[in-house]
Design a protein around this motif. Sequence first.
Motif, PDB file in Angstrom:
ATOM      1  N   ARG A 157      10.663   3.236   6.045  1.00 20.25           N
ATOM      2  CA  ARG A 157       9.062   3.160   5.509  1.00 20.25           C
ATOM      3  C   ARG A 157       8.675   3.492   4.118  1.00 20.25           C
ATOM      4  N   SER A 158       9.285   4.570   3.531  1.00 17.48           N
ATOM      5  CA  SER A 158       8.971   4.726   2.260  1.00 17.48           C
ATOM      6  C   SER A 158       9.534   3.961   1.277  1.00 17.48           C
ATOM      7  N   VAL A 211       7.281   0.588   1.648  1.00 16.76           N
ATOM      8  CA  VAL A 211       6.295   0.942   0.937  1.00 16.76           C
ATOM      9  C   VAL A 211       6.508   0.814  -0.689  1.00 16.76           C
ATOM     10  N   ALA A 226       7.203  -3.073  -1.488  1.00 17.60           N
ATOM     11  CA  ALA A 226       6.137  -3.775  -1.288  1.00 17.60           C
ATOM     12  C   ALA A 226       5.095  -3.721  -2.471  1.00 17.60           C
ATOM     13  N   SER A 227       5.026  -2.407  -3.021  1.00 21.79           N
ATOM     14  CA  SER A 227       3.980  -2.299  -3.926  1.00 21.79           C
ATOM     15  C   SER A 227       4.770  -2.901  -5.395  1.00 21.79           C
ATOM     16  N   SER A 236      -1.068  -7.265  -2.422  1.00 19.61           N
ATOM     17  CA  SER A 236      -0.623  -5.781  -1.926  1.00 19.61           C
ATOM     18  C   SER A 236      -0.920  -5.778  -0.416  1.00 19.61           C
ATOM     19  N   GLU A 237      -1.852  -6.405   0.020  1.00 10.36           N
ATOM     20  CA  GLU A 237      -2.221  -6.306   1.598  1.00 10.36           C
ATOM     21  C   GLU A 237      -0.903  -6.942   2.269  1.00 10.36           C
ATOM     22  N   ALA A 276       2.119  -7.852   1.398  1.00 12.99           N
ATOM     23  CA  ALA A 276       3.359  -6.986   1.145  1.00 12.99           C
ATOM     24  C   ALA A 276       3.491  -5.920   2.073  1.00 12.99           C
ATOM     25  N   ASP A 277       2.568  -5.133   2.122  1.00 13.92           N
ATOM     26  CA  ASP A 277       2.482  -3.965   3.196  1.00 13.92           C
ATOM     27  C   ASP A 277       2.455  -4.605   4.424  1.00 13.92           C
ATOM     28  N   SER A 278       1.797  -5.495   4.989  1.00 11.81           N
ATOM     29  CA  SER A 278       1.892  -5.965   6.220  1.00 11.81           C
ATOM     30  C   SER A 278       3.200  -6.528   6.575  1.00 11.81           C
ATOM     31  N   ALA A 332       6.120  -5.663   5.106  1.00 12.46           N
ATOM     32  CA  ALA A 332       7.002  -4.566   5.231  1.00 12.46           C
ATOM     33  C   ALA A 332       6.931  -3.647   6.337  1.00 12.46           C
ATOM     34  N   ALA A 333       5.525  -3.447   6.910  1.00 11.72           N
ATOM     35  CA  ALA A 333       5.221  -2.696   8.102  1.00 11.72           C
ATOM     36  C   ALA A 333       5.927  -3.300   9.446  1.00 11.72           C
TER      37      ALA A 333
END
Length: 159
Positions: free
Chosen positions: A67-68, A71, A74-75, A86-87, A89-91, A93-94
């Motif tokens: 997860r790290s 993140v 994604a950033s 960013s939203e 990419a984060d979604s 990745a999650a």
Amino acid sequence: AKGGEVKSNGEEGGEESLDEDAEDDLDEVDETIAFKARGSDHQSAHEESSNLNMCSAYTHVFADTLRSLAVIFASLLAKFTDSVTSEVADSVAAVVVSILIVLSLVPLFGGMLQTFRALNQVNNQLEVEWKSHLTQSEEDEDYESEESELSDEGSVEVA
């Protein structure tokens, strides 16, 4: 006998109390459980438990690390790519991390299922042995009562 304690032969002051019989039976069951858990063909219960605990710990560390890294990735992706926010990419990745975590849990659940089956098998064997032990105890009691009845009938009182 203390407090009117009934002894195994039905009278006060007999050789062995029911409580002592129960303690002996429980000691025997404890020894059987320990022996079954050690089993010659299987890992001991302690080793198997340790393996599942280690698998769980590794899965947890793997999930946190993944997860790290996701993140960070994604950033960086959102910062250096104009087409990815960013939203998003984060979604993404999650979701990817979640799928990988679920897949990494398969061996853990397999080990848990294997442990459950082994414990169920030991429990079934103990139930059979316990029933056999109870049947043997009842037969011994019947034999002792028949023996005492025969000895009572065989003794003739002379006046």
